[in-house]
Write an enzyme that holds these catalytic residues in place. Structure first.
Site, PDB file in Angstrom:
ATOM      1  N   HIS A  69       0.828  -1.213   0.000  1.00 37.27           N
ATOM      2  CA  HIS A  69       0.000   0.000   0.000  1.00 37.27           C
ATOM      3  C   HIS A  69       0.862   1.264   0.000  1.00 37.27           C
ATOM      4  O   HIS A  69       0.523   2.260   0.630  1.00 37.27           O
ATOM      5  CB  HIS A  69      -0.937   0.030   1.212  1.00 37.27           C
ATOM      6  CG  HIS A  69      -1.922  -1.092   1.252  1.00 37.27           C
ATOM      7  ND1 HIS A  69      -3.204  -0.987   0.770  1.00 37.27           N
ATOM      8  CD2 HIS A  69      -1.812  -2.361   1.703  1.00 37.27           C
ATOM      9  CE1 HIS A  69      -3.839  -2.127   0.935  1.00 37.27           C
ATOM     10  NE2 HIS A  69      -3.016  -2.992   1.487  1.00 37.27           N
ATOM     11  N   ASN A 142     -10.199  -2.914   2.750  1.00 42.70           N
ATOM     12  CA  ASN A 142      -9.912  -2.905   1.312  1.00 42.70           C
ATOM     13  C   ASN A 142     -11.188  -2.629   0.534  1.00 42.70           C
ATOM     14  O   ASN A 142     -12.282  -2.649   1.101  1.00 42.70           O
ATOM     15  CB  ASN A 142      -9.348  -4.259   0.869  1.00 42.70           C
ATOM     16  CG  ASN A 142      -7.868  -4.419   1.198  1.00 42.70           C
ATOM     17  OD1 ASN A 142      -7.155  -3.443   1.389  1.00 42.70           O
ATOM     18  ND2 ASN A 142      -7.411  -5.643   1.257  1.00 42.70           N
TER      19      ASN A 142
HETATM   20  C1  HEM Z   1      -1.741 -10.985   7.787  1.00 43.02           C
HETATM   21  C2  HEM Z   1      -2.187 -10.219   6.838  1.00 43.02           C
HETATM   22  C3  HEM Z   1      -1.694  -8.816   6.650  1.00 43.02           C
HETATM   23  C4  HEM Z   1      -0.550  -8.244   7.071  1.00 43.02           C
HETATM   24  C5  HEM Z   1       0.569  -8.894   7.863  1.00 43.02           C
HETATM   25  C6  HEM Z   1      -0.556  -6.870   6.628  1.00 43.02           C
HETATM   26  C7  HEM Z   1       0.460  -5.980   6.821  1.00 43.02           C
HETATM   27  C8  HEM Z   1       0.476  -4.690   6.371  1.00 43.02           C
HETATM   28  C9  HEM Z   1       1.568  -3.788   6.480  1.00 43.02           C
HETATM   29  C10 HEM Z   1       2.915  -4.121   7.102  1.00 43.02           C
HETATM   30  C11 HEM Z   1       1.197  -2.607   5.953  1.00 43.02           C
HETATM   31  C12 HEM Z   1       2.012  -1.326   5.855  1.00 43.02           C
HETATM   32  C13 HEM Z   1       1.567  -0.401   6.939  1.00 43.02           C
HETATM   33  C14 HEM Z   1       2.388   0.852   7.032  1.00 43.02           C
HETATM   34  O1  HEM Z   1       3.584   0.830   6.738  1.00 43.02           O
HETATM   35  O2  HEM Z   1       1.820   1.878   7.467  1.00 43.02           O
HETATM   36  C15 HEM Z   1      -0.149  -2.751   5.525  1.00 43.02           C
HETATM   37  C16 HEM Z   1      -0.890  -1.762   4.977  1.00 43.02           C
HETATM   38  C17 HEM Z   1      -2.213  -1.895   4.732  1.00 43.02           C
HETATM   39  N1  HEM Z   1      -2.959  -3.046   4.831  1.00 43.02           N
HETATM   40 FE1  HEM Z   1      -2.360  -4.828   5.412  1.00 43.02          FE
HETATM   41  N2  HEM Z   1      -1.714  -6.627   5.984  1.00 43.02           N
HETATM   42  C18 HEM Z   1      -2.439  -7.799   5.970  1.00 43.02           C
HETATM   43  C19 HEM Z   1      -3.649  -7.999   5.438  1.00 43.02           C
HETATM   44  C20 HEM Z   1      -4.477  -6.984   5.076  1.00 43.02           C
HETATM   45  C21 HEM Z   1      -5.869  -7.114   4.846  1.00 43.02           C
HETATM   46  C22 HEM Z   1      -6.679  -8.403   4.948  1.00 43.02           C
HETATM   47  C23 HEM Z   1      -6.331  -5.874   4.577  1.00 43.02           C
HETATM   48  C24 HEM Z   1      -7.741  -5.458   4.322  1.00 43.02           C
HETATM   49  C25 HEM Z   1      -8.722  -5.865   5.087  1.00 43.02           C
HETATM   50  C26 HEM Z   1      -5.232  -4.956   4.628  1.00 43.02           C
HETATM   51  C27 HEM Z   1      -5.297  -3.599   4.427  1.00 43.02           C
HETATM   52  C28 HEM Z   1      -4.233  -2.744   4.490  1.00 43.02           C
HETATM   53  C29 HEM Z   1      -4.323  -1.348   4.171  1.00 43.02           C
HETATM   54  C30 HEM Z   1      -5.555  -0.572   3.755  1.00 43.02           C
HETATM   55  C31 HEM Z   1      -3.046  -0.828   4.322  1.00 43.02           C
HETATM   56  C32 HEM Z   1      -2.611   0.611   4.040  1.00 43.02           C
HETATM   57  C33 HEM Z   1      -2.824   1.479   5.249  1.00 43.02           C
HETATM   58  C34 HEM Z   1      -2.459   2.896   4.898  1.00 43.02           C
HETATM   59  O3  HEM Z   1      -3.158   3.496   4.059  1.00 43.02           O
HETATM   60  O4  HEM Z   1      -1.470   3.407   5.448  1.00 43.02           O
HETATM   61  N3  HEM Z   1      -4.110  -5.657   4.950  1.00 43.02           N
HETATM   62  N4  HEM Z   1      -0.561  -4.033   5.775  1.00 43.02           N
END
Ligand code: HEM
EC number: 1.11.1.6
Length: 692
Positions: A69, A142
């Protein structure tokens, strides 16, 4: 101004006060463009602390981009609760009608780096930070209701597979490559999500035309301590609709900031994007009523079985002042919940509770990231945590431990209570044997993929077939292509598999395993985008082509009419020079045909004009391409008066989205109707011969 914006004001500077440039320690500068040297041509001196401070700061301007992202757009707004929802949850921001809570939203793509294009095919992140009176609540979701994997342990593998390949960092921001289809072909639980991405949901027309989903089952806890499972949904008031793939690819080249720009412009113009927050609710004892496990994040609950109850509305009404300070430094954490909201045992969610806090430590450089202005709660916060990199708070007092007597026990603990109490996790009864086993209830990977396929209209199915064909054709290894078709597509739908196999030259091989038993494959109309339009043209973009000899009144009346209905109208011409109308009036174009191609608009109007204007347009290859491309992309096009000969010149077949009339009055209602239907789907089977 809401509480969050007021708080941010204190950190803002316009760099006009002080008037004079200074070093970071406040010493006024007399030169900011020449280094200190031994003579005008001499070597630079190490002593030059002004130069060193400036270059050092510059050298450290970047922070690591998000591992996923990385490409995203943020803005401020507010959330209004429709009523008192305390029977469902004691969360204070849902506790009374019109309760207003500041929010910051960030919408992103997943796989591409920070500089990648907005309109690549991808899942879109939909993260909202609510600055509630009881602390920050982050709903990190999402634009699709399901995810690719069932267990957090596979997340690094999934991300390694989908992101650019390690040896050559290609492709940028696209899933059409070997490692993604290799992983997904071996991981059937991804079938449902990949299908969503291959559908039109993967290429939304704008950020405000997409849904948001919390994905996991969460819990609402009410004032009596009762838990209800909840799936959260954001429904856009602008409706849900998408680009065509050809459009998306061309936009990526001509304006890689297309989504970001459109969102920004809508907010600046006062046409605020809005979403309704809704909830699917499920009593604890009803969780077994479905044929799938509600803890499995690869499954959705069809809205026809469990309706979405509206909770409130979010309005996004203010752009950030500084992209880095706000959008880049905002830190969403799944672990940020407030009393009244709690987790379920979804094994993907459980891993996420850990991951976000952990990743912020390296991305934002330490444990004090919650003190960065955009992340600070608007309610008071205090605890015994101390020190660390970039600590802002100056904690007074002698005791930084609990319990203490020296500071009279402060900060105190708050008892959990029916409302405004301290957070206490839901007292779920848990027992089990330690193991790596996955629940048998997570085994069905194809029923819901088939349900999604069965829910699609014919044009949506055609787009999915084309998307899989495009993506898998980019895989260089024949075995990866063959395996994906035979392991995955065959199990979703035979027509889908056969068509994609034919396009790829892949042989469908009889499988040795027994046929997969599927349950609940009945279509869910709520999944098909033509059912999710808003019925209006708010925020739709229309270009009006003007050349010398155009009819002034026709342009102005059309523009006024469409703007009153909420559309954004831009006058476009071959140059930015003023255009003389047939009656001598002057019009100022806001864009050029080359700089604002029809791919940036939803519809085109070529107003009533003199023969002279018609001749100019008929001889202009760029204009003719403009119209051909708009036609090919199934857009509403209207010609007024003599310019309608252009339709014949281009040999455009007639349909209900191609309108001819002697001025705007003849076409306006039909124009509105056709545009409100988004695209002229009946045209799609006829446009393959259009050279654009
Ligand atoms: C085990 C599964 C997941 C892991 C380990 C994970 C991990 C991460 C990580 C490390 C980031 C970066 C955050 C940052 O640097 O600020 C991120 C961002 C994000 N993840 Fe996940 N994620 C997972 C699953 C999901 C799922 C299922 C969704 C949706 C329901 C999701 C939605 C998002 C969104 C929207 C962001 C961006 C947040 C922003 O705008 O700063 N992720 N995720």
């Amino acid at each position: 101004m809401n509480k969050k914006l007021e708080q941010l004001e204190k950190f803002k500077t316009n760099d006009k006060n002080p008037v004079y440039s200074t070093t970071n320690t406040g010493v006024s500068l007399s030169d900011d463009a020449n280094s200190l040297k031994a003579g005008p041509r001499g070597p630079t001196l190490l002593e030059d602390f002004v130069l060193r401070e400036k270059i050092t700061h510059f050298d450290h301007e970047r922070i690591p981009e998000r591992i996923v992202h990385a490409r995203g757009t943020g803005a401020h707004g507010y959330f209004l609760s429709y009523k008192d929802h305390s029977k469902l949850t004691k969360a204070d921001f849902l506790s009374k009608q019109d309760k207003k809570t500041p929010v910051f939203i960030r919408i992103s793509t997943v796989q591409g780096p920070r500089g990648s294009a907005d309109t690549v095919r991808d899942v879109h992140g939909f993260a909202v930070k609510f600055y509630t009176d009881e602390g920050n609540y982050d709903l990190v979701g999402n634009n699709m209701p399901v995810f690719f994997i069932q267990d957090a342990s596979s997340f690094p593998d999934f991300v390694h597979a989908v992101k650019m390949e390690p040896q050559n960092e290609m492709p940028t921001g696209g899933s059409a490559h070997d490692t993604f289809y290799d992983f997904c072909g071996l991981k059937p639980e991804s079938a449902h999500s990949v299908l969503w991405v291959m559908s039109d949901r993967g290429i939304p027309i704008s950020l405000r035309h997409q849904q948001g989903f919390g994905v996991h089952s969460y819990r609402f806890i009410n004032q009596e301590g009762k838990s209800t499972f909840v799936k959260l949904h954001w429904k856009p008031l602008s409706g849900t609709c998408s680009l065509l793939w050809d459009e998306a690819q061309k936009i990526a080249g001509k304006d890689c900031d297309y989504h970001r720009r459109r969102f920004w412009e809508d907010i600046e113009s006062g046409d605020f994007p809005q979403w309704e927050l809704g909830a699917q609710l499920l009593d604890e004892d009803l969780q077994k009523k479905f044929d799938f496990d509600i803890l499995d994040p690869t499954k959705l609950i069809p809205e026809e079985l469990t309706p979405v109850i509206p909770l409130g509305r979010m309005v996004i009404d203010r752009n950030p002042d500084n992209f880095f300070a706000e959008t880049e430094q905002v830190a969403f954490c799944v672990s940020h919940v407030v009393p009244g909201i709690d987790f379920s045992n979804d094994p993907l969610l459980q891993g996420r509770i850990f991951s976000y806090l952990d990743t912020q430590l390296s991305r934002l450089g330490g444990p004090n990231f919650n003190e960065i202005p955009i992340n600070r709660p608007v309610c008071p916060f205090a605890n015994n945590q101390r020190d660390g990199i970039h600590r802002m708070t100056i904690n007074k007092g002698g005791a930084s431990y609990f319990p203490n007597s020296i500071d009279k026990g402060y900060p105190l603990l708050k008892e959990p209570s029916a409302n405004k109490g301290g957070f206490r996790p839901y007292p779920e009864n848990i027992s089990g044997t330690k193991s790596y086993d996955r629940s048998e209830t997570f085994e069905d990977h194809f029923s819901q993929a088939t349900m999604f396929w069965n829910s699609m209209s014919q044009h949506e199915k055609n787009h999915i077939i084309a998307a899989y064909t495009f993506e898998i054709s980019k895989c260089s290894r024949p075995e990866v292509r063959t395996r994906y078709v035979n392991n995955i597509l065959v199990n979703i739908d035979s027509v889908l598999a056969e068509k994609v196999a034919k396009n790829l030259g892949v042989k469908i091989e009889p499988t040795s395993t027994k046929p997969i038993k599927k349950i609940m494959v009945k279509p869910s109309p709520a999944l098909s985008q033509p059912n999710l339009l808003s019925g209006d043209i708010v925020s739709r973009r229309i270009s009006v082509i003007i050349e010398k000899g155009v009819d002034y009144d026709d342009v102005i009346n059309f523009k006024d009419d469409m703007e009153k209905r909420g559309a954004m109208v831009m006058l476009v011409s071959s140059t930015l020079a003023q255009v003389e109308c047939s009656g001598g009036e002057m019009l100022s174009p806001k864009g050029t045909i080359i700089g604002n191609p029809s791919i940036f608009f939803d519809a085109v109007y070529v107003p009533k004009s003199t023969e002279e204007a018609t001749k100019i347009l008929s001889d202009d290859g760029n204009f003719l391409h403009y119209i051909l491309e708009a036609f090919k992309h199934l857009k509403t096009i209207a010609f007024g008066g003599s310019v309608s000969v252009i339709k014949e010149l281009l040999r455009l077949p007639q349909d209900h989205g191609l309108l001819l009339g002697n001025g705007y009055k003849d076409i306006t209602e039909q124009f509105f109707y056709s545009l409100a239907h988004h695209r002229v789907w009946e045209r799609e089977s006829k446009v393959s011969k259009i050279p654009a």
